[in-house]
Scaffold this motif. Structure first.
Motif, short mmCIF file in Angstrom:
data_model
loop_
_atom_site.label_atom_id
_atom_site.label_comp_id
_atom_site.label_asym_id
_atom_site.label_seq_id
_atom_site.Cartn_x
_atom_site.Cartn_y
_atom_site.Cartn_z
N GLU A 166 -26.70 -52.98 -16.94
CA GLU A 166 -27.58 -51.96 -17.53
C GLU A 166 -29.02 -52.11 -17.06
OE1 GLU A 166 -23.98 -51.62 -19.88
OE2 GLU A 166 -25.10 -53.37 -19.16
N LYS A 199 -33.83 -49.70 -7.06
CA LYS A 199 -33.97 -48.35 -7.60
C LYS A 199 -33.40 -47.31 -6.64
CE LYS A 199 -35.44 -46.34 -11.34
NZ LYS A 199 -34.92 -46.72 -12.66
N ASN A 204 -30.06 -48.07 -12.81
CA ASN A 204 -30.62 -47.23 -13.88
C ASN A 204 -31.96 -47.74 -14.39
OD1 ASN A 204 -30.53 -45.16 -16.01
ND2 ASN A 204 -30.20 -46.90 -17.37
N ARG A 205 -32.06 -49.04 -14.60
CA ARG A 205 -33.27 -49.60 -15.21
C ARG A 205 -33.66 -50.88 -14.47
NH1 ARG A 205 -34.58 -48.09 -20.15
NH2 ARG A 205 -33.81 -46.14 -19.25
#
Length: 292
Positions: A166, A199, A204-205
């Motif tokens: 995540e 990225k 995503n993060r």
């Protein structure tokens, strides 16, 4: 001595200000996890690193685990991890970490590692296998991987991207001018490129962290924040450097709470989704919130 050079010197340690005092961890959840860690001999950075936020993080179901041994191939001037010839890779480690997370009932796990420049894949295969094992055994647990730079090798970085944590984090640690003295074998621009590449590959993060008190100037900290945003980093953590031992780099200054608040405001104005900025902040502080 040049003002651009910092090195361990014998000097009287600066007295810690009152805002660096922490309360001992308490609470039912902390006590339960502490007993499990002791009973099953589980290894977490929280305990081995005596993190000041351990009680708070554990109460929120977050813990940090280190893989690939506890001996690093690099000798950074700020880090308390041993430097030397690492041990042989333990291929059972992914299952061990996954089992520890299950036993502890961790909701959000942060995984980090030493640098393994001695390995052809720099440890990236074990990294990927660890994430897969955690997913299999703990399907509801969310993950942050705090990775080394893998010397900028894209194939090794891709192994992290492919298992889709995540959050993927890589710490800058300090400003450009001090990187050579603080991180020695690392490179400021290479770390930025790792974050930018993550990225670009669809992570995503992304997240990074810096520590203050090593002699950096305010304008240098602000420039680092600009550089991180230019690399499309989503989350930044800013904390106070504390000297692990007399052999490590000395603390040049203790940053005030007001100064940390100023950096937080600047970071938010720059567009970071989350900015954690205070003296006791460490890389995984409030990590569970950074997936939102």
């Amino acid at each position: 001595m040049s003002t651009d050079t910092i090195s361990p010197v014998k000097e009287k340690p600066k007295a810690k200000p009152k805002w660096l005092r922490v309360k001992l961890p308490t609470g039912k959840k902390y006590t339960e996890l502490r007993s499990l860690v002791d009973k099953y001999d589980l290894h977490t950075i929280c305990t081995s690193g005596s993190c000041p936020n351990m009680g708070e993080c554990w109460s929120e179901g977050t813990a940090t685990f280190m893989i690939l041994g506890n001996i690093c191939t690099r000798s950074c001037g700020f880090c308390g991890v041993k430097t030397g010839r690492p041990e042989t890779v333990d291929w059972d480690e992914p299952e061990k970490v996954a089992r520890s997370i299950k036993i502890m009932g961790i909701k959000h796990a942060v995984v980090t590692s030493v640098d393994r420049d001695d390995l052809k894949d720099m440890g990236s295969i074990i990294w990927a296998e660890t994430v897969k094992a955690i997913r299999r055994m703990n399907p509801e647990t969310t993950l942050e991987t705090l990775i080394p730079d893998f010397q900028g090798n894209e194939r090794n970085i891709d192994r992290i991207v492919e298992v889709m944590p995540e959050v993927v984090s890589h710490n800058m640690e300090t400003v450009r001018r001090l990187t050579r003295e603080v991180r020695i074998q690392a490179k400021y621009d290479r770390s930025l490129e790792v974050l930018r590449y993550l990225k670009q590959q669809g992570v995503n993060r992304t997240k990074s962290g810096i520590m203050l008190g090593l002699g950096e100037q305010e304008n240098e900290v602000i420039q680092t924040l600009h550089d991180l945003r230019a690399a499309d980093v989503d989350v930044v953590t800013i904390g106070q450097y504390l000297q692990p031992s007399k052999k490590h780099l000395p603390v040049k200054q203790f940053i005030t709470p007001d100064q940390f608040k100023k950096y937080e405001a600047i970071g938010l104005d720059l567009g970071f989704r989350h900015v954690e900025s205070s003296a006791l902040v460490r890389s995984s502080y409030k990590a569970h919130k950074h997936i939102d």
